[in-house]
Design a protein around this motif. Structure first.
Motif, PDB file in Angstrom:
ATOM      1  N   TYR A 107      26.034  61.666  75.830  1.00 15.18           N
ATOM      2  CA  TYR A 107      25.933  60.605  75.140  1.00 15.18           C
ATOM      3  C   TYR A 107      25.194  60.637  73.848  1.00 15.18           C
ATOM      4  O   TYR A 107      25.202  60.414  72.577  1.00 15.18           O
TER       5      TYR A 107
ATOM      6  N   ARG B 255      26.252  62.094  70.455  1.00 15.65           N
ATOM      7  CA  ARG B 255      26.989  61.482  69.597  1.00 15.65           C
ATOM      8  C   ARG B 255      26.161  60.483  68.376  1.00 15.65           C
ATOM      9  O   ARG B 255      26.748  59.856  67.576  1.00 15.65           O
TER      10      ARG B 255
ATOM     11  N   ARG C 135      25.578  53.561  77.839  1.00 19.03           N
ATOM     12  CA  ARG C 135      27.029  53.516  77.920  1.00 19.03           C
ATOM     13  C   ARG C 135      27.327  52.228  77.127  1.00 19.03           C
ATOM     14  O   ARG C 135      28.418  52.192  76.372  1.00 19.03           O
TER      15      ARG C 135
ATOM     16  N   GLU D  37      27.108  53.332  73.266  1.00 21.30           N
ATOM     17  CA  GLU D  37      28.253  54.048  72.718  1.00 21.30           C
ATOM     18  C   GLU D  37      29.457  52.960  72.668  1.00 21.30           C
ATOM     19  O   GLU D  37      30.130  53.174  71.692  1.00 21.30           O
TER      20      GLU D  37
ATOM     21  N   ARG E 141      28.946  51.601  69.428  1.00 17.06           N
ATOM     22  CA  ARG E 141      29.082  52.659  68.236  1.00 17.06           C
ATOM     23  C   ARG E 141      30.644  52.678  68.034  1.00 17.06           C
ATOM     24  O   ARG E 141      31.120  52.586  66.958  1.00 17.06           O
TER      25      ARG E 141
ATOM     26  N   ASP F 284      35.711  63.116  73.434  1.00 19.22           N
ATOM     27  CA  ASP F 284      34.764  61.868  72.724  1.00 19.22           C
ATOM     28  C   ASP F 284      33.496  62.074  71.849  1.00 19.22           C
ATOM     29  O   ASP F 284      33.105  61.218  71.267  1.00 19.22           O
TER      30      ASP F 284
END
Lengths: 93, 331
Positions: free
Chosen positions: B120, B123, B138, B141, B144, B221
């Motif tokens: 995570y 990213r 999470r 994310e 985002r 991802d």
């Protein structure tokens, strides 16, 4: 780097190209030049190729590291596979 | 020609990403691999190629599969437009140490949580606070990704109603959703090839779980926001009959600009905190000769030498019987 491959073109065109590039094999020319001269040579070759074919390969910052372009009739063609340039050759039967 | 030294092959990062082929026979010819059409043939640069994606209407000969495997070119059988992966061949490495490391990390909940957090964090450009829980990160994310969709929609003038696709009815989806599916499939193909060719398992995911491609989704991802989302929206802004093909071509350019092939194997190593190069568990380098079975696991010594009969002098296959008969079993 620029590579040109000429097939079945007038002899004088090959002589002319040899002023910019070396010809290690008949019809194969190798040289280094800027983009403007590369494109002007390409135009000149296209105008004067007659019934022949020509191919130009030059360095380019893509995945393969080069671009191939071709005009006229030659024994092999360039096939585009979603951006990958591969050679398509005719089978001799 | 059998490749005897794997150093002859370009590293994944130096080579070509993928080649998608449909409606062709793939044959070995004069030591090369060619796409065989009725009147023409196209030799493919198998040693430079990370993955050959075989679409509908392709057949491949045994000799071609052997040549591709020798050259470290992964073979992936996929649906039309490389949008679904059905099966895969072998990748570039014969080593098993990365797979073992991956399995170890997946099976230990603490270690797995660390990998998930690292994935995570990779990213986000800015450094995240140290004390976040998985639920918090999470959620960040999710925000985002939602912002990435909203920004791309604003930039391209597309009305974004959310990610929606029906697996059974491809054409029912709106253009941008179709473009997203096509772009993501390209990215999955590339990540799949990188994972397999580096010797990891596609099934042992960390963030994702329970699918044979969980690890592919994990890795893909990492790159969607900078690659497939902008590509899909830009292509879908002018949809046409060739939308999916344009998406694939644009993906190739964007993957190049973003250096995806160079990044994916080191990024996997970073996510798993596997320092490269790893020390091999034994002196024998399995890449030298694929047919050597390697070491045997041992609870005390980690690895003992393989290819040795531990049964003693008089043994055929079975170990010597313990002296004094069987021990009583107490349970």
């Amino acid at each position: 780097m620029v590579v040109m491959i000429l097939e079945n073109v007038p002899e004088s065109l090959r002589g002319e190209l040899s002023r910019w590039m070396i010809e290690p094999r008949a019809g194969v020319f190798v040289g280094t030049m800027n983009a403007m001269i590369r494109d002007r040579l390409w135009e000149r070759v296209n105008k004067r190729k007659g019934v022949g074919g020509c191919m130009q390969v030059y360095s380019w910052p893509n995945e393969q590291g080069f671009i191939v372009r071709q005009e006229g009739v030659s024994s092999r063609d360039i096939a585009d596979f979603d951006g990958l340039q591969l050679v398509r050759r005719r089978k001799t039967l | 020609m059998k490749i005897t030294d794997l150093h002859d092959l370009p590293k994944l990062r130096d080579g070509l990403g993928y080649l998608y082929v449909e409606r062709a026979h793939i044959e070995q010819k004069s030591l090369g691999v060619v796409l065989d059409y009725p009147d023409t043939e196209v030799p493919i640069p198998s040693a430079s190629l990370a993955a050959l994606l075989l679409g509908p209407g392709t057949t491949i000969s045994h000799a071609a599969v052997r040549a591709l495997a020798d050259n470290g070119c992964s073979i992936i059988w996929c649906g039309e437009g490389a949008v679904r992966v059905y099966a895969q061949g072998v990748g570039e490495t014969r080593k098993g140490h990365r797979l073992l490391r991956q399995a170890e990390l997946v099976c230990n909940p603490d270690m797995r949580a660390q990998v998930v957090m690292r994935m995570y964090r990779m990213r986000f450009e800015k450094k995240l606070p140290e004390d976040l829980t998985i639920e918090q990160v999470r959620g960040m994310e999710g925000v985002r990704v939602r912002e990435a969709y909203a920004q791309a929609a604003k930039r391209t003038g597309i009305i974004w109603t959310g990610r929606a696709y029906r697996p059974g009815d491809w054409n029912a989806a709106d253009p941008v959703n179709r473009a997203l599916s096509a772009a993501n499939s390209c990215l999955y193909g590339v990540c799949h090839a990188a994972i397999v060719s580096a010797g990891y398992s596609t099934g042992l995911g960390f963030v994702h779980t329970g699918k044979q491609l969980s690890f592919v989704y994990d890795i893909a991802d990492l790159y969607k926001v900078e690659t497939t989302i902008p590509v899909a929206f830009e292509c879908a802004a002018n949809p046409g009959p060739e939308l999916e093909r344009r998406v694939r071509t644009t993906c190739r350019d964007v993957f190049l600009v973003q250096k995806i092939l160079q990044r994916v194997v080191p990024d996997i190593a970073r996510a798993l905190a596997v320092d490269e190069p790893l020390d091999l568990p034994s002196n024998a380098d399995p890449d030298v000769e694929a047919a050597i079975p390697g070491g045997l696991w041992d609870p005390d010594h980690e690895t003992v030498e393989g290819g040795v009969n531990y049964g003693g002098d008089d043994s055929g296959e079975r170990p010597r019987e313990p002296e004094g008969g069987a021990e009583p079993v107490d349970d």
